[in-house]
Write a protein that holds these residues in place. Structure first.
Motif, PDB file in Angstrom:
ATOM      1  N   MET A 135       0.851  -1.179   0.000  1.00 39.50           N
ATOM      2  CA  MET A 135       0.000   0.000   0.000  1.00 39.50           C
ATOM      3  C   MET A 135       0.891   1.234   0.000  1.00 39.50           C
ATOM      4  N   ASN A 136       0.574   2.215  -0.831  1.00 39.90           N
ATOM      5  CA  ASN A 136       1.350   3.448  -0.841  1.00 39.90           C
ATOM      6  C   ASN A 136       0.564   4.574  -0.193  1.00 39.90           C
ATOM      7  N   SER A 137       1.197   5.727  -0.065  1.00 40.33           N
ATOM      8  CA  SER A 137       0.579   6.852   0.632  1.00 40.33           C
ATOM      9  C   SER A 137      -0.690   7.344  -0.052  1.00 40.33           C
ATOM     10  N   GLU A 138      -0.816   7.144  -1.367  1.00 41.59           N
ATOM     11  CA  GLU A 138      -2.024   7.571  -2.061  1.00 41.59           C
ATOM     12  C   GLU A 138      -3.244   6.800  -1.573  1.00 41.59           C
ATOM     13  N   ALA A 139      -3.026   5.563  -1.130  1.00 40.01           N
ATOM     14  CA  ALA A 139      -4.130   4.734  -0.648  1.00 40.01           C
ATOM     15  C   ALA A 139      -4.570   5.131   0.757  1.00 40.01           C
ATOM     16  N   LEU A 140      -3.759   5.910   1.449  1.00 43.67           N
ATOM     17  CA  LEU A 140      -4.108   6.348   2.796  1.00 43.67           C
ATOM     18  C   LEU A 140      -4.885   7.660   2.711  1.00 43.67           C
ATOM     19  N   ALA A 141      -6.159   7.575   2.470  1.00 45.01           N
ATOM     20  CA  ALA A 141      -6.984   8.769   2.375  1.00 45.01           C
ATOM     21  C   ALA A 141      -7.026   9.464   3.731  1.00 45.01           C
ATOM     22  N   ARG A 142      -6.978  10.793   3.686  1.00 42.21           N
ATOM     23  CA  ARG A 142      -6.973  11.563   4.931  1.00 42.21           C
ATOM     24  C   ARG A 142      -8.152  11.225   5.831  1.00 42.21           C
TER      25      ARG A 142
ATOM     26  N   ALA B  67       5.283   5.759   9.245  1.00 44.38           N
ATOM     27  CA  ALA B  67       5.475   4.440   8.633  1.00 44.38           C
ATOM     28  C   ALA B  67       5.729   4.608   7.141  1.00 44.38           C
ATOM     29  N   GLU B  68       6.551   3.744   6.601  1.00 44.07           N
ATOM     30  CA  GLU B  68       6.921   3.847   5.190  1.00 44.07           C
ATOM     31  C   GLU B  68       5.704   3.937   4.276  1.00 44.07           C
ATOM     32  N   ARG B  69       4.674   3.167   4.563  1.00 44.83           N
ATOM     33  CA  ARG B  69       3.481   3.152   3.701  1.00 44.83           C
ATOM     34  C   ARG B  69       2.685   4.447   3.760  1.00 44.83           C
ATOM     35  N   ALA B  70       2.977   5.304   4.738  1.00 40.86           N
ATOM     36  CA  ALA B  70       2.228   6.554   4.889  1.00 40.86           C
ATOM     37  C   ALA B  70       3.052   7.780   4.513  1.00 40.86           C
ATOM     38  N   ARG B  71       4.269   7.585   4.051  1.00 41.16           N
ATOM     39  CA  ARG B  71       5.146   8.722   3.736  1.00 41.16           C
ATOM     40  C   ARG B  71       4.746   9.377   2.419  1.00 41.16           C
ATOM     41  N   GLY B  72       5.000  10.676   2.342  1.00 37.74           N
ATOM     42  CA  GLY B  72       4.775  11.411   1.108  1.00 37.74           C
ATOM     43  C   GLY B  72       3.386  11.989   0.951  1.00 37.74           C
TER      44      GLY B  72
ATOM     45  N   ALA C 131       2.952  14.019   8.357  1.00 35.08           N
ATOM     46  CA  ALA C 131       3.756  14.605   9.432  1.00 35.08           C
ATOM     47  C   ALA C 131       3.408  16.077   9.633  1.00 35.08           C
ATOM     48  N   LYS C 132       3.302  16.824   8.554  1.00 37.78           N
ATOM     49  CA  LYS C 132       2.959  18.248   8.659  1.00 37.78           C
ATOM     50  C   LYS C 132       1.557  18.414   9.250  1.00 37.78           C
ATOM     51  N   ASN C 133       0.624  17.589   8.808  1.00 38.06           N
ATOM     52  CA  ASN C 133      -0.743  17.667   9.337  1.00 38.06           C
ATOM     53  C   ASN C 133      -0.785  17.337  10.823  1.00 38.06           C
ATOM     54  N   MET C 134       0.028  16.386  11.246  1.00 36.21           N
ATOM     55  CA  MET C 134       0.082  16.031  12.660  1.00 36.21           C
ATOM     56  C   MET C 134       0.639  17.195  13.482  1.00 36.21           C
ATOM     57  N   LEU C 135       1.688  17.831  12.995  1.00 35.97           N
ATOM     58  CA  LEU C 135       2.266  18.975  13.710  1.00 35.97           C
ATOM     59  C   LEU C 135       1.259  20.121  13.810  1.00 35.97           C
TER      60      LEU C 135
ATOM     61  N   ASN D  72      19.654  14.741   7.286  1.00 37.00           N
ATOM     62  CA  ASN D  72      18.290  14.216   7.334  1.00 37.00           C
ATOM     63  C   ASN D  72      17.386  15.094   6.462  1.00 37.00           C
ATOM     64  N   GLU D  73      17.457  14.845   5.170  1.00 32.96           N
ATOM     65  CA  GLU D  73      16.756  15.687   4.191  1.00 32.96           C
ATOM     66  C   GLU D  73      15.245  15.679   4.374  1.00 32.96           C
ATOM     67  N   ALA D  74      14.681  14.550   4.770  1.00 33.30           N
ATOM     68  CA  ALA D  74      13.228  14.478   4.956  1.00 33.30           C
ATOM     69  C   ALA D  74      12.773  15.415   6.077  1.00 33.30           C
ATOM     70  N   SER D  75      13.505  15.437   7.180  1.00 33.85           N
ATOM     71  CA  SER D  75      13.131  16.321   8.291  1.00 33.85           C
ATOM     72  C   SER D  75      13.322  17.786   7.924  1.00 33.85           C
ATOM     73  N   TRP D  76      14.418  18.093   7.245  1.00 39.10           N
ATOM     74  CA  TRP D  76      14.622  19.481   6.802  1.00 39.10           C
ATOM     75  C   TRP D  76      13.466  19.928   5.912  1.00 39.10           C
ATOM     76  N   ALA D  77      13.076  19.081   4.973  1.00 43.09           N
ATOM     77  CA  ALA D  77      11.977  19.435   4.067  1.00 43.09           C
ATOM     78  C   ALA D  77      10.672  19.620   4.835  1.00 43.09           C
ATOM     79  N   LEU D  78      10.404  18.731   5.790  1.00 39.61           N
ATOM     80  CA  LEU D  78       9.184  18.835   6.592  1.00 39.61           C
ATOM     81  C   LEU D  78       9.115  20.164   7.323  1.00 39.61           C
ATOM     82  N   PHE D  79      10.164  20.523   8.037  1.00 45.24           N
ATOM     83  CA  PHE D  79      10.109  21.736   8.849  1.00 45.24           C
ATOM     84  C   PHE D  79      10.181  22.999   7.996  1.00 45.24           C
ATOM     85  N   ARG D  80      10.805  22.948   6.845  1.00 44.67           N
ATOM     86  CA  ARG D  80      10.754  24.091   5.925  1.00 44.67           C
ATOM     87  C   ARG D  80       9.337  24.286   5.383  1.00 44.67           C
TER      88      ARG D  80
END
Length: 172
Positions: free
Chosen positions: A1-8, A86-91, A95-99, A122-130
């Motif tokens: 399952m990829n992140s597209e399948a995880l509807a908000r 979780a890997e299946r929920a990334r992208g 994370a931004k919505n949770m914050l 840690n490029e993913a964290s930098w991108a998230l907080f930016r």
């Protein structure tokens, strides 16, 4: 399952409870490069810091966790300790919505600044907080906080202190 399948609308965001402690511990262990703390630490995050932390549930399991707390010396500052997705929920922006959901809570009504530490690579964290700073129309600043040689005796990467804020006007 990829992140597209995880509807908000299928993901439930809620404060963590003691029952979530081991699931949070496993999620962090499965989310390199995050540091794995003791399970006891995760139980404290899920209980003592529940008002300022959050988990994301999907199909009965955790797919996200953010542990955070307000600094006792500066209660207008929320320190984000760890963000694990979780890997299946990334992208999918989880994370931004949770914050942002944490910032909307009554327990964070007086929060004006967000702080976290991020290792330089840690490029993913930098991108998230930016992205979060941009969405909150807030400035972002960074400076070395824990140096690899000086503080960690070469056993851990340098940790950069990242500060976002002020966010008070942006949250409303």
């Amino acid at each position: 399952m990829n992140s597209e399948a995880l509807a908000r609308d299928q993901i439930r965001l809620r404060p963590p409870t003691l029952r979530d402690g081991m699931a949070v511990h496993r999620l962090i262990a499965e989310s390199p490069p995050l540091d794995t703390n003791s399970a006891y630490c995760n139980f404290l995050q899920c209980s003592h810091f529940a008002a300022t932390s959050i988990v994301a549930e999907f199909e009965g399991g955790l797919v996200g966790s953010v542990s955070a707390y307000r600094l006792s010396e500066r209660p207008d500052t929320l320190f984000v300790w760890q963000v694990a997705i979780a890997e299946r929920a990334r992208g999918a922006g989880l994370a931004k919505n949770m914050l942002k959901a944490i910032l909307e809570r009554e327990s964070c009504r007086d929060v004006n600044f967000i702080e976290t530490t991020i290792s330089p690579d840690n490029e993913a964290s930098w991108a998230l907080f930016r992205r979060l700073a941009k969405e909150l129309s807030s400035s972002i600043a960074s400076e070395v906080w824990l140096d690899r040689d000086l503080h960690f005796e070469n056993e851990h990467e340098t940790e950069v202190l990242v500060t976002i804020g002020p966010v008070k006007e942006s949250k409303q």
